[in-house]
Design an enzyme around this catalytic site. Sequence first.
Site, PDB file in Angstrom:
ATOM      1  N   LYS A   1      -0.730   7.733  -2.111  1.00 43.32           N
ATOM      2  CA  LYS A   1      -1.163   6.411  -2.586  1.00 43.32           C
ATOM      3  C   LYS A   1      -1.472   6.424  -4.066  1.00 43.32           C
ATOM      4  CE  LYS A   1      -2.522   3.971   1.490  1.00 43.32           C
ATOM      5  NZ  LYS A   1      -3.493   3.941   2.556  1.00 43.32           N
TER       6      LYS A   1
ATOM      7  N   LYS B   1      12.373   2.786   9.753  1.00 44.71           N
ATOM      8  CA  LYS B   1      11.538   2.202  10.795  1.00 44.71           C
ATOM      9  C   LYS B   1      11.240   0.732  10.491  1.00 44.71           C
ATOM     10  CE  LYS B   1       6.884   3.323   9.285  1.00 44.71           C
ATOM     11  NZ  LYS B   1       5.536   3.612   9.681  1.00 44.71           N
TER      12      LYS B   1
ATOM     13  N   LYS C   1       6.837  -4.456   8.182  1.00 42.47           N
ATOM     14  CA  LYS C   1       6.743  -5.840   7.725  1.00 42.47           C
ATOM     15  C   LYS C   1       7.147  -5.967   6.258  1.00 42.47           C
ATOM     16  CE  LYS C   1       1.964  -6.651   6.229  1.00 42.47           C
ATOM     17  NZ  LYS C   1       1.600  -5.879   5.241  1.00 42.47           N
TER      18      LYS C   1
END
Length: 338
Positions: free
Chosen positions: A115, A205, A208
């Site tokens: 991150k 995969k 969203k």
Amino acid sequence: MKTILTGLRINSDLQLGNYLGAIAPMVRLANAHNKDHRINFFIPDLHSIISNIDGDLQTNIIRNVKYYLAAGLEINDNVHIYRQSYVPAHSELNWILNCSATMGELNRMTQYKEKGEGKSSVNVGIFDYPVLMAADILLYDATYVPVGEDQFQHLELTRNIATRFNHKYGEIFTIPAPTAEQAKAMGQDDGKGIRIRDLTNPEKKMSKSTPGENSKIMLSDTPAVAAKKIMSATTDSVGTIRFDMFNQPGISNLLQIEALVTNTPLQEVISTWSGETSYGDLKQKVASSVSTMLAELQAKFAAIPDELIYELFASGEKYANEAANIKLLAVQKAVNLR
Ligand code: TRP
């Protein structure tokens, strides 16, 4: 009675992959164990504010809990649903554990590294997030913490922090079971979880955030829209149906969706369809299964009033505050704050 505890990550918009890969398996697991285990499901809302939230957090919380209920989560006296920020002991224990965890340990967390990669500035919350997670777990003496693979490292960190704390201050915390043992004890598969693939790009995969309306099915899609998306799913030019994630990821994904949506063992679905040559027939069947499942789920969802969720929170948070405060006091005494 042993405790199973998990944080239900709050997503702004849920897609079929979240439902089949996370919500439905978690509901099955809870329902299978709710007679002889305490089951703590909590909303890690303090974790949610680490990064910018899409949409309204309060709306998302209510919606997500409703999906768990619509998926069939049974509520009995052993099942507790609560919001993390309504139990201040989480933040308090987080601080105390910060004084046990080391910079070196947290620096090794791959999720933090990923991150923070390439960013000029990273907030302290992202860095410290695993210690808050340790507090979430240790406050309730949880033995089983069913999480995805991406959280295994955080669970191991929790075990290390707890072991070190107990060594220094006495037997305060229950050490959660090692990750390998967790999946076995809970009757999960190899713990890797199921990854539904992107419909238009089945190497990836379903997520969203991938672009393209047709790549994913949202739980809010109408059954007709969902069926259309299945009909337009990318397949291959092999011409024969086989379960082969490497060479026929699109077809294999459809077989997997069919198995999960109809609650049929994958092997059974595979043997029904293997060798067939009409991709259209398979798509028709999967489209119909998905739209039926969505219609049922949406009807159940719509029938759940917000008040029910607030009632569950009220009783869950009463239980959680009582349990957590007892543990917190023991910790405070151990470190001589009381
Ligand atoms: N970090 C978890 C996730 O991203 C959510 C979480 C927070 C959690 N605290 C937890 C999971 C404690 C299990 C136990 O999915």
